[in-house]
Design an enzyme around this catalytic site. Structure first.
Site, PDB file in Angstrom:
ATOM      1  N   LYS A 184       0.858  -1.195   0.000  1.00 32.69           N
ATOM      2  CA  LYS A 184       0.000   0.000   0.000  1.00 32.69           C
ATOM      3  C   LYS A 184       0.885   1.232   0.000  1.00 32.69           C
ATOM      4  O   LYS A 184       2.044   1.210   0.419  1.00 32.69           O
ATOM      5  CB  LYS A 184      -0.955   0.003   1.199  1.00 32.69           C
ATOM      6  CG  LYS A 184      -0.283   0.081   2.576  1.00 32.69           C
ATOM      7  CD  LYS A 184       0.045   1.474   3.059  1.00 32.69           C
ATOM      8  CE  LYS A 184       0.593   1.450   4.491  1.00 32.69           C
ATOM      9  NZ  LYS A 184       1.206   2.736   4.905  1.00 32.69           N
ATOM     10  N   GLY A 213       6.828   0.975   5.740  1.00 34.27           N
ATOM     11  CA  GLY A 213       5.716   1.886   5.500  1.00 34.27           C
ATOM     12  C   GLY A 213       4.855   1.473   4.332  1.00 34.27           C
ATOM     13  O   GLY A 213       4.029   2.254   3.843  1.00 34.27           O
ATOM     14  N   LEU A 214       4.994   0.215   3.880  1.00 33.02           N
ATOM     15  CA  LEU A 214       4.236  -0.301   2.737  1.00 33.02           C
ATOM     16  C   LEU A 214       3.230  -1.369   3.148  1.00 33.02           C
ATOM     17  O   LEU A 214       2.517  -1.911   2.297  1.00 33.02           O
ATOM     18  CB  LEU A 214       5.194  -0.870   1.684  1.00 33.02           C
ATOM     19  CG  LEU A 214       6.185   0.141   1.076  1.00 33.02           C
ATOM     20  CD1 LEU A 214       7.195  -0.582   0.186  1.00 33.02           C
ATOM     21  CD2 LEU A 214       5.448   1.213   0.287  1.00 33.02           C
ATOM     22  N   GLY A 260       3.399  -6.820   5.633  1.00 34.55           N
ATOM     23  CA  GLY A 260       2.958  -7.842   6.579  1.00 34.55           C
ATOM     24  C   GLY A 260       1.459  -7.852   6.751  1.00 34.55           C
ATOM     25  O   GLY A 260       0.828  -8.915   6.842  1.00 34.55           O
ATOM     26  N   ASP A 268      -3.625  -1.818   9.593  1.00 39.53           N
ATOM     27  CA  ASP A 268      -3.634  -1.708   8.136  1.00 39.53           C
ATOM     28  C   ASP A 268      -4.322  -2.873   7.449  1.00 39.53           C
ATOM     29  O   ASP A 268      -4.607  -2.801   6.245  1.00 39.53           O
ATOM     30  CB  ASP A 268      -2.195  -1.613   7.605  1.00 39.53           C
ATOM     31  CG  ASP A 268      -1.573  -0.242   7.803  1.00 39.53           C
ATOM     32  OD1 ASP A 268      -2.337   0.738   7.888  1.00 39.53           O
ATOM     33  OD2 ASP A 268      -0.335  -0.158   7.892  1.00 39.53           O
TER      34      ASP A 268
END
Length: 324
Positions: A18, A110-111, A114, A148
């Site tokens: 993301k 920051g993507l 996980g 997230d």
């Protein structure tokens, strides 16, 4: 209902990264989490997860690519255990699963790699067992695994609010002219909790600016923007992350790297989530790949700093096509 012992082929899922196009911290919740207002998109950059039913034994996990850490703390196994618990009592045979994970998304970057893996694992496990959850149970399970994780149930761009559990699907980019992103991830794994702690300690910018940008952009993106219109907003979006000063205080060398990329590329450079991944917008995948090649060359020549023990991860990618 399908008998899982008769399944021959593994269930395969892609788990996209993301990107936060905006991220505003709008308050502190009673449960201790921060309340957010963030426009997020899924990317074509993705991990690959395959799940196969075992006749007996325990759940297993084999990982290639980026190292996500000890298996016992991996969100994939936690997601499978959670899914098994959620369908218990339904009469479904939740046999052990052998999972293979090809990690193409950098860890602690920051993507949300996980978190995406966890969402994909829930979906794959349910299919492998021939089981189903109601949308409410599915969403509750996702939220229990991480802030997230619920985003990846949307299947496209979304406005994310609360701690991540309030989701509003957005139209995103209209038409076939899809922009692309250059991603540069320093090899300095960054704990989200450390960045939020730095923000709470005072590493922040003027309150309200990122929120106003995020609210306005969410309205525009909800109706849909062309690729050209999105790129025109790159400068505003690149500065619409309340965690940028906090990430800079936690990640040594992040500010010099961001400045060097700005000079080299002549484009606004944003931060995804709590970092340390930096991004830039391009009109096409071809132009983003050219920029990635230029960055790699500059790193090799030493004209761009490389925080961490290894060179940064550099790639070009597009937005994932929406499932909606």
């Amino acid at each position: 209902m399908t008998d899982p012992t008769r399944r021959l082929a593994p269930v395969v899922r892609l788990a996209p990264a993301k990107l936060n196009l905006t991220l505003a911290i709008v308050g502190r919740r009673s449960d201790g989490f921060h309340a957010l207002h963030s426009v997020m998109i899924p990317l074509a950059l993705a991990d690959r997860l395959s799940v196969a039913v075992l006749p007996a034994g325990e759940d297993t996990l084999h990982v290639t690519g980026f190292d996500p850490g000890p298996p016992e703390s991996n969100l994939v196994l936690r997601a499978i255990r959670g899914a098994r618990q959620a369908v218990r009592g339904s009469g479904t045979a939740t046999l052990p699963l052998a999972t293979r994970l090809d990690k193409q998304i950098p860890v602690a970057a920051g993507l949300a790699g996980g978190s995406s893996d966890a969402a994909a694992a829930i979906d794959a496990a349910l299919e492998a067992w021939g089981a189903e959850l109601t949308p409410e149970r599915h969403a509750d399970l996702a939220a229990s695994l991480g802030s997230d994780v619920p985003f990846f149930l949307v299947g496209g761009p979304a406005l994310v609010e609360g701690r991540g559990e309030r989701l509003t699907p957005l139209h995103g980019v209209r038409g076939d002219d899809q922009p692309a992103f250059l991603l540069v991830t320093p090899s300095v794994p960054t704990r989200t909790a450390d960045v939020f702690a730095a923000w709470a300690a005072g590493a922040m910018r003027e309150p309200g600016v990122a929120r106003r940008t995020s609210e306005h952009f969410a309205s525009e993106f909800g109706s849909g923007l062309s690729g050209r219109q999105l790129i025109e907003r790159a400068g505003v979006l690149a500065s619409a992350n309340d965690l940028l000063p906090a990430a800079a205080s936690v990640v040594p060398g992040l500010v010099p790297l961001r400045r060097a990329l700005t000079r080299l590329l002549g484009r606004p450079i944003g931060l995804s989530g709590s970092g340390p991944t930096l991004w830039a917008l391009y009109p096409s995948l071809e132009t983003a790949e050219e920029a990635a090649a230029a960055v790699r060359s500059a790193i090799e020549e030493g004209t761009i700093p490389s925080p961490g023990e290894r060179p940064p991860f550099v790639t070009a990618t597009t937005m994932q096509r929406s499932d909606r």
